[in-house]
Design an enzyme around this catalytic site. Structure first.
Site, mmCIF file in Angstrom:
data_model
loop_
_atom_site.group_PDB
_atom_site.id
_atom_site.type_symbol
_atom_site.label_atom_id
_atom_site.label_comp_id
_atom_site.label_asym_id
_atom_site.label_seq_id
_atom_site.Cartn_x
_atom_site.Cartn_y
_atom_site.Cartn_z
ATOM 1 C CB SER A 1 -1.107 -0.068 1.052
ATOM 2 O OG SER A 1 -2.530 0.844 1.206
ATOM 3 C CG HIS A 2 0.490 3.740 3.282
ATOM 4 N ND1 HIS A 2 -1.005 2.621 3.723
ATOM 5 C CD2 HIS A 2 0.762 3.563 4.588
ATOM 6 C CE1 HIS A 2 -0.534 2.685 5.163
ATOM 7 N NE2 HIS A 2 0.268 2.646 5.269
ATOM 8 C CG ASP B 1 -2.965 -0.161 -1.985
ATOM 9 O OD1 ASP B 1 -3.252 0.891 -2.074
ATOM 10 O OD2 ASP B 1 -4.197 -0.890 -1.893
ATOM 11 C CG ASP C 1 -6.392 1.097 -1.074
ATOM 12 O OD1 ASP C 1 -5.408 1.539 -0.822
ATOM 13 O OD2 ASP C 1 -6.003 0.010 -0.553
ATOM 14 N NE ARG C 2 -3.957 4.105 2.769
ATOM 15 C CZ ARG C 2 -3.274 3.993 3.866
ATOM 16 N NH1 ARG C 2 -3.228 5.390 4.929
ATOM 17 N NH2 ARG C 2 -3.585 2.825 4.840
ATOM 18 C CE LYS D 1 -7.717 2.005 2.376
ATOM 19 N NZ LYS D 1 -7.720 0.367 2.778
ATOM 20 C CG ASP E 1 -2.769 3.929 -1.536
ATOM 21 O OD1 ASP E 1 -3.376 3.806 -2.098
ATOM 22 O OD2 ASP E 1 -2.572 2.906 -0.733
HETATM 23 C C1 VG1 Z 1 -3.622 1.635 8.108
HETATM 24 C C2 VG1 Z 1 -5.297 1.984 8.341
HETATM 25 C C3 VG1 Z 1 -6.324 1.064 7.665
HETATM 26 C C4 VG1 Z 1 -5.785 0.788 6.643
HETATM 27 C C5 VG1 Z 1 -4.970 -0.110 6.446
HETATM 28 C C6 VG1 Z 1 -4.945 -0.319 5.001
HETATM 29 O O1 VG1 Z 1 -3.795 0.020 8.819
HETATM 30 O O2 VG1 Z 1 -5.299 2.831 10.402
HETATM 31 O O3 VG1 Z 1 -7.712 2.111 8.375
HETATM 32 O O4 VG1 Z 1 -7.568 -0.069 6.746
HETATM 33 O O5 VG1 Z 1 -4.161 1.160 6.941
HETATM 34 O O6 VG1 Z 1 -4.914 0.755 3.762
HETATM 35 P P1 VG1 Z 1 -3.369 0.542 10.755
HETATM 36 O O7 VG1 Z 1 -3.614 -0.924 11.743
HETATM 37 O O8 VG1 Z 1 -1.509 0.415 9.897
HETATM 38 O O9 VG1 Z 1 -3.620 1.542 11.102
HETATM 39 V V1 VG1 Z 1 -3.958 0.703 2.753
HETATM 40 O O10 VG1 Z 1 -4.414 1.320 1.898
HETATM 41 O O11 VG1 Z 1 -1.965 0.375 3.577
HETATM 42 O O12 VG1 Z 1 -4.460 -0.792 2.247
HETATM 43 CO CO CO Z 2 -3.716 1.434 -0.468
#
Ligand code: VG1
Ligand code: CO
Length: 544
Positions: free
Chosen positions: A113-114, A280, A282-283, A377, A278
C-alpha cells in the site's frame, strides 16, 4: 514441464495484519518465504484448484518476480485460469472489480500500500475472496494456521511469462490471461458517474485539477480517465509513471507526502481541485484551493450528497465507518434516517455489511472511501465522486464542506502517529491504559467529562463473529473522543496511533485552526497514556 514438490519449513511470522502480510522485501526474498504463504492460500482455499484467480500488484520492487513465482505455483496447484494485470499491475480496486466481474474464486494482490518500495523497503501479499473483498479474519486465520504446519510447496518448471502483452499464454494446463484492467475499471466508473457532465466541467475552461499518482499504480488509470475520457488538460495527472520505488517517496496521499500536489493547490494560481491516491490506489486525498478535506468529512459529505450523483440517485441503504473515523458520518445518517455502523479498522469488516445490502457507502479516517460497487476502498472512485458532485453543485470544494459543517456541525479531527517505537513498550502502554479504563468513566479530566471508556469489541451484525481488542475509546460528554490503537500494517517495531476528535455545532466557531482546537485533547491523551514515559517520545512522527 515438471511439477516439483519442494520441501520447506514453516515460518512463525506469517499472520496477516490489518491488510494482508507485510514485511520487508528482504524477508519475502528469504528462500521459501513467499512460496510457503502462497501454498497456504492454495491449501486452504480449495476452490482455486480447478478454479480461477486474479493476480496483480502495485508495481513495487519484487512485484514481477513474485508474480512469476505465483503463476508457476498456480499451475502446479491446478488453477484453471489466472487473470493477470498488464505489466503485473493491478490497483487494489481494479483487482476487486475483476474478481467480481469475471466471478473468479478469489484474487492475490501484491502490495504494501502506502509503505515505501525498493530493495530495502516493504512488500506485501493478501488474498481476496470471491466477493472481491479482503479475506475476513476466519480466512486469514486459516491461512496463518496452515503456514505454521507447511512442509512443502508445489511449483512448476517454466520460463517467465511475458507480462507486457495483452493476450493468452498457457503454463501446462493453466490458462494465463494478461488483461488491461484500465478498460474494465473505466467501464465500471462510467456506469457510476456522469462522465458527460464532468467533461463539460473541464470544457468550461473555468475549472482546473491536479491529480498526483505518486509514481504508483493509479497513473495509467488516472491518465486514461481524467485526461483521455474526461477532457482534463494534459499534465493534470502528475507523477503518472509507476516506479518500483515510487520515485523514492512514500506513496501516501496526505499533506506531508503529497507535497507537490499540495503546492499546486495553493495561492491565487492554485487549481480548483486536487487529489492523490496511494501505492495500490485504494486511498484518496481530496483538496480544494487552499483547502484540505479530512477523509472523515469526505465520507460525511459523500453520504449527504449521494442522491446527486448518477450511480446513487435512487438512495443509499446505510453507511459504515471504522471505529477511529470521526463521527461526522453518524450525524448525516441520523438526519437522513439511515443506519450507521461502526466497525474495527480494516476494509475487511465492511464486506459482510456490503454483501448483505445493509450499507452502500463506507470509509475510514486513513484516506479510504468506497461503496458497494466493489469490496475494496477505491481512490479513483472517491475522486470521481467529488468531480461529479462539483459538476452538479457548481461550487468550490471549500464552500461545499463549509455548508456541510453549518448543517451538521464540524468534527475537528487529527491523528498522531508514533512510528517504529519499541514493541514491548507499546504493548505495555496499551495494557496500562486498558487497566485504567473502568476508573475513568464519569470522571472529570481537565474539564472534560468522560462518558465512556472501553476497549472496542465488534460483533458482526451478519455472521455474529466477534472481533475484540480493536482499540481503546474514551468518549466525552461534549461529543469529543480520543482513540488509541496499535497499527497492524507496519513492518518495523510498533506504531501507536492516537485519533482525536472534537465536535463543534456552532457555525461561528467552525473556522479555528485544528491544532488549536485539539490542544487540550492532545494533552489529555499524552498524559492518560503516559506516552513519553512508555515510548520516550515527546512528539509524534507524523500528524495528519
Ligand atoms: C492502516 C489504516 C487502516 C487501513 C489499513 C490498510 O491500518 O489505519 O484504516 O485499512 O492501513 O490500508 P493500521 O493497522 O496500520 O492502522 V492500505 O491503503 O495500507 O491497504
Ligand atoms: Co492502500
Amino acid at each position: 514441464m515438471n511439477n516439483n514438490n519442494v520441501a520447506s519449513q514453516p515460518f512463525d511470522d506469517q499472520r496477516p495484519g490489518t491488510s494482508g502480510l507485510r514485511k520487508k522485501v528482504k524477508v519475502f526474498q528469504t528462500p521459501h518465504y513467499l512460496e510457503n504463504f502462497v501454498q497456504a492460500i492454495f491449501d486452504t482455499q480449495t476452490d482455486l484448484s480447478g478454479g480461477s484467480l486474479v493476480l496483480g500488484g502495485d508495481g513495487r520492487f519484487y512485484n514481477r518476480e513474485a508474480i512469476q513465482i505465483i503463476l508457476r505455483m498456480a499451475a502446479a496447484n491446478g488453477v484453471a485460469k489466472v487473470i493477470v494485470g498488464l505489466g503485473g499491475l493491478l490497483s487494489t480496486p481494479a483487482a476487486s472489480c475483476l474478481i467480481r466481474k469475471y466471478k473468479t474464486d478469489g484474487g492475490i494482490i501484491l502490495s504494501a500500500s502506502h509503505n515505501p518500495g525498493g530493495p530495502d523497503e516493504d512488500f506485501g501479499i493478501k488474498f481476496n475472496t470471491p466477493n472481491g473483498g479482503p479475506a475476513p479474519e476466519s480466512v486469514t486465520e486459516a491461512i496463518f494456521s496452515r503456514t505454521k504446519q507447511i512442509d512443502a510447496y508445489r511449483i512448476t518448471d517454466h520460463d517467465d511469462v511475458d507480462l507486457d502483452q495483452v493476450g493468452e499464454i498457457r503454463i501446462g494446463e493453466t490458462l494465463i490471461q494478461i488483461v488491461d484492467s484500465v478498460i474494465d475499471y473505466t467501464e465500471l466508473m462510467a456506469d457510476l458517474f456522469d462522465f458527460e457532465r464532468i467533461h463539460q466541467l473541464f470544457n468550461s475552461g473555468a475549472f482546473t485539477m491536479c491529480f498526483d499518482a505518486m509514481h504508483a499504480v493509479t497513473g495509467p488509470y488516472a491518465k486514461h480517465i481524467f485526461e483521455e475520457r474526461l477532457g482534463a488538460e494534459p499534465g493534470t495527472v502528475i507523477n503518472s509513471t509507476p516506479k518500483v520505488d515510487f520515485g523514492g517517496g512514500h506513496p501516501d496521499p496526505n499533506l506531508v507526502h503529497a507535497h507537490e500536489l499540495v503546492t499546486n493547490t495553493q495561492g491565487h494560481n492554485g487549481v480548483d481541485f486536487g487529489a492523490a491516491s496511494d501505492g495500490d490506489g485504494d486511498r484518496n486525498m481530496i483538496l480544494g484551493r487552499d483547502f484540505f478535506v479530512t477523509p472523515s468529512d469526505s465520507l460525511a459529505v459523500i453520504t449527504a450528497n449521494a442522491h446527486l450523483v448518477k450511480g446513487y440517485t435512487s438512495g443509499i441503504s446505510g453507511v459504515a465507518r471504522s471505529m477511529p473515523t470521526s463521527q461526522a458520518a453518524d450525524r448525516v445518517a441520523e438526519k437522513l434516517g439511515l443506519e450507521c455502523y461502526e466497525t474495527p479498522t480494516g476494509w475487511k469488516f465492511f464486506g459482510n455489511l456490503l454483501d448483505a445490502g445493509k450499507i452502500t457507502l463506507c470509509g475510514e479516517e486513513s484516506f479510504g472511501t468506497g461503496s458497494n460497487h466493489i469490496r475494496e476502498k477505491d481512490g479513483m472512485w472517491a475522486v470521481l465522486f467529488w468531480l461529479n458532485l462539483l459538476a452538479v453543485r457548481q461550487q468550490s470544494v471549500e464552500s461545499i464542506v463549509r455548508e456541510h459543517w453549518k448543517s451538521y456541525g464540524r468534527n475537528y479531527y487529527t491523528r498522531y502517529d508514533y512510528e517504529a517505537i519499541d514493541k514491548a513498550a507499546a504493548e505495555a502502554l496499551m495494557q496500562s491504559l486498558g487497566d485504567k479504563l473502568d476508573s475513568l468513566v464519569d470522571s472529570d479530566i481537565d474539564g472534560y467529562q468522560v462518558a465512556y471508556a472501553d476497549n472496542f469489541s465488534y460483533t458482526d451484525p451478519v455472521d455474529s463473529s466477534i472481533s475484540s481488542n480493536q482499540g481503546i475509546r474514551i468518549g466525552f460528554t461534549d461529543g469529543s473522543r480520543i482513540v488509541f490503537r496499535l497499527s497492524g500494517t507496519g513492518t518495523q517495531g510498533a506504531t501507536l496511533r492516537v485519533y482525536l476528535e472534537a465536535y463543534e455545532p456552532d457555525p461561528q466557531k467552525q473556522t479555528s485552526p485544528t491544532e488549536e482546537v485539539m490542544k487540550p485533547l492532545v494533552t489529555i491523551a499524552q498524559n492518560l497514556a503516559e506516552i513519553a514515559q512508555h515510548t520516550g517520545r515527546t512528539e509524534p512522527t507524523v500528524i495528519t
